[in-house]
Design an enzyme around this catalytic site. Sequence first.
Site, mmCIF file in Angstrom:
data_model
loop_
_atom_site.group_PDB
_atom_site.id
_atom_site.type_symbol
_atom_site.label_atom_id
_atom_site.label_comp_id
_atom_site.label_asym_id
_atom_site.label_seq_id
_atom_site.Cartn_x
_atom_site.Cartn_y
_atom_site.Cartn_z
ATOM 1 C CE1 TYR A 270 -3.267 -2.954 0.654
ATOM 2 C CE2 TYR A 270 -4.605 -0.989 0.961
ATOM 3 C CZ TYR A 270 -4.506 -2.344 0.728
ATOM 4 O OH TYR A 270 -5.648 -3.093 0.584
ATOM 5 C CE LYS B 256 2.245 -17.881 -1.565
ATOM 6 N NZ LYS B 256 1.732 -19.245 -1.453
ATOM 7 C CG ASP C 99 -1.099 -20.653 -0.035
ATOM 8 O OD1 ASP C 99 -0.582 -20.657 1.100
ATOM 9 O OD2 ASP C 99 -0.505 -21.088 -1.040
ATOM 10 C CG ASP D 84 -8.191 -5.272 1.656
ATOM 11 O OD1 ASP D 84 -9.173 -4.836 2.273
ATOM 12 O OD2 ASP D 84 -8.127 -5.324 0.415
ATOM 13 C CG ASP E 291 -13.746 -7.875 2.246
ATOM 14 O OD1 ASP E 291 -13.601 -7.120 3.229
ATOM 15 O OD2 ASP E 291 -14.184 -7.469 1.149
#
Length: 357
Positions: free
Chosen positions: A139, A189, A222, A246, A250
């Site tokens: 970001y 990751k 993942d 983020d 959700d």
Amino acid sequence: MKASLRIAVIGGDGIGPEVTREACRVLRAAAAKGLSDLELTHFPHGADHYLATGETLSEQTFESLRDDFDAILFGAVGDPRVPDGRHARDLLLGLRVRLDLFLNRRPLRLRAPELSPLRSADSAPIDFEIFRENTEGLYVGIGRVEHEGTPDEVAVSESVASRFGVERIVRRAFGHAAPRGLRVTLADKANAVPHMFGLWRRVFAEVAAGYPGVESEMRYVDALAMEMIRVPERFGVIVTSNLLGDILSDLGAEIVGGPGLAPSANVNPGAHGLYEPVHGSAPDIVGTGRANPMAAVLSAALLLRDHGAVDAADAVEAAVDAALASGVRTPDLGGSATTSQVGNWLAKRVGGADTPA
Ligand code: NAD
Ligand code: IPM
Ligand code: MN
């Protein structure tokens, strides 16, 4: 007498002003009931204001938000008339960075089993938090596009992690988990992005070593996404980077009833806070009365709790639970109530006979 809590309100775009209006109504009811002393000051910032004045967030407004208020209650930003999202970046991402709101807390609590699409939800309580790093990662907006519009076009976006930035949020995660007996999970990751997430793993291991009583683990994001669906009850605090947080928030919202029920707190603890639903401006339902205001109302409860108004926060959360139990729900939760009917009901529940009109 204790000074009153000064709250700046930025409704923003789309359903942002619709749900924020209801959150304000509930806050005023808590104040009328004597549960909290607060003042609400409304700011017009958002796409309309930007299109009319050219202002996204002026220096003067920023300084006022920083210096004259205890907290910001935010709706959502994002409007199809501003396709590059400039005002949204300046307002939301700008405030997160300029107020150094490094910790984005996104609690995910299943308030009634039938709200979850998961089969396991009947048996296991789902109640965990995502601690999303809020000022770094992908970001930061560092990058470039070369040879734009040609077959050789290349776009580069850089992702930044600093030891300072990672350590402070990982410490917050362990500090939150330790007294509550929660497990801390790092989502990363590191197998594919070794520089940035290698740093995250080293710092996580160092901080974890200082908390021998706290169970901790590192998970690739993942595989963790699968686990969030299969065994969500096993999580306590998931700490992660900006972009991964983020996405996971959700995903998490959906397993506890959807965007209408997921609140968040963007904080620099003890200094500044911006409280907002996890969801966006939902242009597909704006103006229909279908927006669920509960995520905004629960964000206001987080604001109250962080500022010591614990009774008020408890009353607001209890009102949401009571509304859910009584079937006072918008269509996303299978009900037929409108945004303002839900807000009205919640305000009455919190304020009783003292509820302002
Ligand atoms: P969104 O969260 O706005 O909507 C996704 C889906 O969820 C839509 O179908 C919407 O109708 C539904 N939904 C969202 N909130 C709801 C609520 N309270 N009640 C009932 N249904 C609800 O995500 P999007 O469509 O990807 O984004 C729309 C705009 O919002 C974009 O401009 C995006 O950048 C912006 N956005 C802003 C924020 C923020 O300000 N914090 C967060 C996310 C997205
Ligand atoms: C959120 C939103 C924002 C984000 C967008 C609007 C930039 O999706 O708060 O979750 O990605 O942080
Ligand atoms: Mn998001």
